[in-house]
Design an enzyme around this catalytic site. Structure first.
Site, PDB file in Angstrom:
ATOM      1  N   HIS A 107      -0.737   4.494   1.361  1.00 16.22           N
ATOM      2  CA  HIS A 107       0.180   4.512   0.398  1.00 16.22           C
ATOM      3  C   HIS A 107      -0.196   3.574  -1.061  1.00 16.22           C
ATOM      4  O   HIS A 107       0.238   3.716  -2.150  1.00 16.22           O
ATOM      5  CB  HIS A 107       1.472   3.776   0.873  1.00 16.22           C
ATOM      6  CG  HIS A 107       1.423   2.251   1.021  1.00 16.22           C
ATOM      7  ND1 HIS A 107       0.805   2.038   2.212  1.00 16.22           N
ATOM      8  CD2 HIS A 107       1.513   1.314   0.593  1.00 16.22           C
ATOM      9  CE1 HIS A 107       0.662   0.636   2.193  1.00 16.22           C
ATOM     10  NE2 HIS A 107       1.326   0.145   1.254  1.00 16.22           N
ATOM     11  N   ASP A 108      -1.621   2.973  -0.876  1.00 17.00           N
ATOM     12  CA  ASP A 108      -1.892   2.063  -2.073  1.00 17.00           C
ATOM     13  C   ASP A 108      -3.237   2.927  -2.383  1.00 17.00           C
ATOM     14  O   ASP A 108      -3.762   2.145  -3.389  1.00 17.00           O
ATOM     15  CB  ASP A 108      -2.488   0.547  -1.347  1.00 17.00           C
ATOM     16  CG  ASP A 108      -1.128  -0.189  -1.309  1.00 17.00           C
ATOM     17  OD1 ASP A 108      -0.193  -0.001  -2.047  1.00 17.00           O
ATOM     18  OD2 ASP A 108      -0.943  -1.143  -0.552  1.00 17.00           O
ATOM     19  N   GLU A 124      -3.526  -5.928   7.935  1.00 11.74           N
ATOM     20  CA  GLU A 124      -4.335  -5.327   6.366  1.00 11.74           C
ATOM     21  C   GLU A 124      -4.965  -6.915   5.809  1.00 11.74           C
ATOM     22  O   GLU A 124      -4.470  -7.645   5.678  1.00 11.74           O
ATOM     23  CB  GLU A 124      -2.928  -5.141   5.636  1.00 11.74           C
ATOM     24  CG  GLU A 124      -3.722  -4.522   4.192  1.00 11.74           C
ATOM     25  CD  GLU A 124      -2.570  -4.402   3.133  1.00 11.74           C
ATOM     26  OE1 GLU A 124      -2.771  -3.525   2.029  1.00 11.74           O
ATOM     27  OE2 GLU A 124      -1.635  -5.204   2.891  1.00 11.74           O
ATOM     28  N   ASP A 152       6.095  -1.723   9.903  1.00  9.69           N
ATOM     29  CA  ASP A 152       5.603  -2.733   8.879  1.00  9.69           C
ATOM     30  C   ASP A 152       5.884  -4.030   8.960  1.00  9.69           C
ATOM     31  O   ASP A 152       7.006  -4.271   8.852  1.00  9.69           O
ATOM     32  CB  ASP A 152       5.534  -2.241   7.421  1.00  9.69           C
ATOM     33  CG  ASP A 152       4.275  -2.135   6.701  1.00  9.69           C
ATOM     34  OD1 ASP A 152       3.635  -3.269   6.571  1.00  9.69           O
ATOM     35  OD2 ASP A 152       3.873  -1.120   6.165  1.00  9.69           O
ATOM     36  N   ASP A 180       1.120  -6.637   6.590  1.00  8.17           N
ATOM     37  CA  ASP A 180       0.569  -6.439   5.332  1.00  8.17           C
ATOM     38  C   ASP A 180      -0.037  -7.783   4.602  1.00  8.17           C
ATOM     39  O   ASP A 180       0.403  -9.012   5.298  1.00  8.17           O
ATOM     40  CB  ASP A 180       1.954  -6.328   4.249  1.00  8.17           C
ATOM     41  CG  ASP A 180       1.770  -6.152   3.026  1.00  8.17           C
ATOM     42  OD1 ASP A 180       1.315  -4.957   2.669  1.00  8.17           O
ATOM     43  OD2 ASP A 180       2.069  -6.881   2.263  1.00  8.17           O
TER      44      ASP A 180
END
Length: 558
Positions: free
Chosen positions: A329-330, A256, A98, A199
């Site tokens: 994860h979100d 993302e 990440d 991210d």
């Protein structure tokens, strides 16, 4: 369409805190991940995406990084990480990390220096502004509630934080900061990683002047997303980043990008532009949100999902590449959100997997998805850990909204739904830890766990294994074109993939009704083979058949 390994891969996301704990402290760690690599190899995935494992005070579960080149103590050491990389590579899999460079932690050495004085060399690594008329520099809201600005007494100025106040935004207008980021990325690439998931990377360019967003009735702070999503210099920054880092290695990147449209995604992912290889977009996971955002619940309409996913399939058809996901994860658990996590949990989980994995793009599996893990319903708000959930709860209670109404939204949409520990077996704490887990285990672990699915040949696990295997056997699944079928049908999501003389007909019944599928007359073939089905006994040829609740079928036509 150029053929590459990352187009042909299936990615598995690990959220380390909740994956597997090796030392009994209740927190997942790197050695825990190493101990489960054979399970992932058995599943058949090609790439592991590791959510942040860097040094962090953990305000936002590791997405607030205080040292980009060290490992969080709770997860282990750099030696443990190096062992993980070696063990992943030994099994023929790849590892992507990440990359969180829209913001850092306020405990990063850059920020500690930046706030010391206005003439500190690190001052411009972050976005500082004086107040305006005795209040914040503008009216932007943080994604985690409240203002996006935090006052700092030392220099009598505010710093921007689009997320938590412990996540100050980095100033990408500063070329020195950008060079520091590229240096850090190359350090990891030289260690042998296979790419980055980036991210909120489309937030890094902000509109000059940071103007107020149009006000909204009854709101003190409003989203200023039009001033930082896909900002004025974003393509320039991403092209520079690619040129100075990932272009020099055989790796994959996925950005993302909240708020990105298919047209914008074409620009981001077009191969000749050299920005990112694919994007995570959020349109399809916002279709069950009302006008007031994610916590404003509304049922998903199948027609909306068809239109959206088909729009992305066609939109990036010959330019760029899609990432395919329902979980991360979100996001809440797919089977609870879009399927039926009761009577038809297994069938609907398999159906949703079929729908996604047969589309054009790179599929992403989130930990526990392959065993059909479900959402959690904690009774007390104190049992929840996620900063976004807790801030929202506090804000809504202050507005007088009843506890029960807020909890209903959390049960459906809260990020902790995805963050309960992975359920490995039916022993205490689901085999996740010998200690007390950092967040409670879903009580259904006795029935839903990895041991059970590996022992059951008809399980969701082996269904995923088969979908991954088919992808390697049939080029049409990776590179075939896409066209929607039965667009107006209210129960069935069906589409056809085409490559040369082959066609793949995908039929997914989204509900517990029993509709009949009719193959359109213009699809011609001489022979058909049923290559995927989530029910054992199936009747009817590809031309016409009645679907069982949540049934999925895939036919290969020649």
């Amino acid at each position: 369409m150029k053929k590459t390994w990352w187009k042909e891969s299936v990615v598995y996301q690990i959220y380390p805190r909740s994956f597997a704990d090796s030392n009994g402290d209740g927190i997942g760690d790197l050695k825990g991940i190493i101990s489960k690599l054979d399970y992932l190899k058995k599943l058949g995935v090609d790439v592991i995406w590791l959510s942040p494992v860097y040094k962090s005070p953990n305000d936002d579960n590791g997405y607030d990084i205080s040292d980009y080149q060290d490992i969080m103590d709770e997860f282990g050491t750099m030696a443990d990480w190096e062992e993980l990389l070696a063990e992943v590579h030994n099994r023929g899999m790849k590892l992507i990390m990440d990359l969180v460079v829209n913001h850092s932690s306020d405990e990063h050495k850059w920020f500690i220096e930046s706030k010391k004085s206005k003439d500190n060399p690190y001052r411009d690594y972050y976005i500082w502004r004086p107040g305006k008329d005795g209040r914040e520099p503008n009216n932007w809201a943080s994604a985690f509630s409240g203002s996006a600005w935090q006052y700092d007494e030392t220099t009598d100025e505010y710093f921007l934080h689009l997320f938590s106040k412990k996540q100050p935004d980095l100033n990408w207008e500063n070329p020195t900061l950008r060079e520091e980021v590229y240096k850090m990325m190359n350090w990891w690439l030289d260690k042998g990683i296979d790419g980055f998931r980036m991210d909120v990377v489309n937030f890094i360019s902000k509109v000059e002047g940071l103007p107020d967003a149009p006000s909204e009735a009854g709101k003190k702070y409003v989203s200023g997303h039009e001033y930082f999503m896909n900002g004025p210099r974003i393509h320039e920054f991403l092209q520079e980043m690619h040129e100075k880092t990932t272009a020099n290695y055989d790796v994959m990147t996925v950005g993302e990008m909240p708020g990105v449209t298919p047209a914008e995604a074409r620009a981001y992912t077009a191969e000749e532009r050299g920005e990112v290889y694919m994007v995570f977009q959020f349109e399809h996971v916002d279709l069950d949100s009302g006008p007031d955002g994610k916590w404003d619940l509304r049922p998903l309409k199948l027609a909306d999902l068809k239109e959206n996913l088909s729009g992305w399939q066609k939109g990036l058809e010959n330019i760029g590449w899609n990432s395919l996901y329902f979980n991360n994860h979100d996001q809440p658990r797919m089977v609870s959100r879009f399927g039926n996590d009761g009577k038809y949990r297994v069938e609907s989980a398999k159906m949703l997997a079929t729908l996604l994995h047969m589309m054009k793009g790179t599929p992403y599996i989130y930990q526990g998805e392959e065993m059909g893990m479900t959402n959690i319903r904690f009774e007390n708000i104190e049992q929840y850990k996620d900063i976004e959930t807790l801030n929202m709860y506090k804000e809504k209670r202050e507005q007088g909204i009843p506890h029960e109404k807020i909890m209903e939204s959390i049960y459906v949409k809260g990020r902790d739904n995805a963050r309960t520990p992975v359920q490995w077996d039916d022993s205490e704490h689901a085999g996740f830890t010998t200690g007390t887990p950092w967040i409670e285990v879903n009580p259904n672990y006795k029935e839903i766990n990895a041991k059970a699915v590996v022992e059951d040949k008809n399980s969701i696990f082996y269904y995923y294994q088969n979908l991954i295997r088919l992808r390697k056997q049939h080029e049409i699944i990776v590179y075939g074109g896409y066209d929607i079928l039965l667009e107006e049908n209210a129960d069935i999501f069906s589409y056809v993939r085409t490559l040369g003389d082959e066609k793949l007909v995908v039929v997914c019944n989204f509900y517990d009704q029993e509709p009949t599928f009719h193959l359109p007359d213009d699809i011609r073939f001489t022979k058909s083979e049923l290559i995927v089905c989530n029910y054992a006994a199936t009747e009817g040829s590809v031309e016409e058949f009645t679907l069982k609740p949540y049934e999925a079928r895939v036919y290969l036509l020649k």
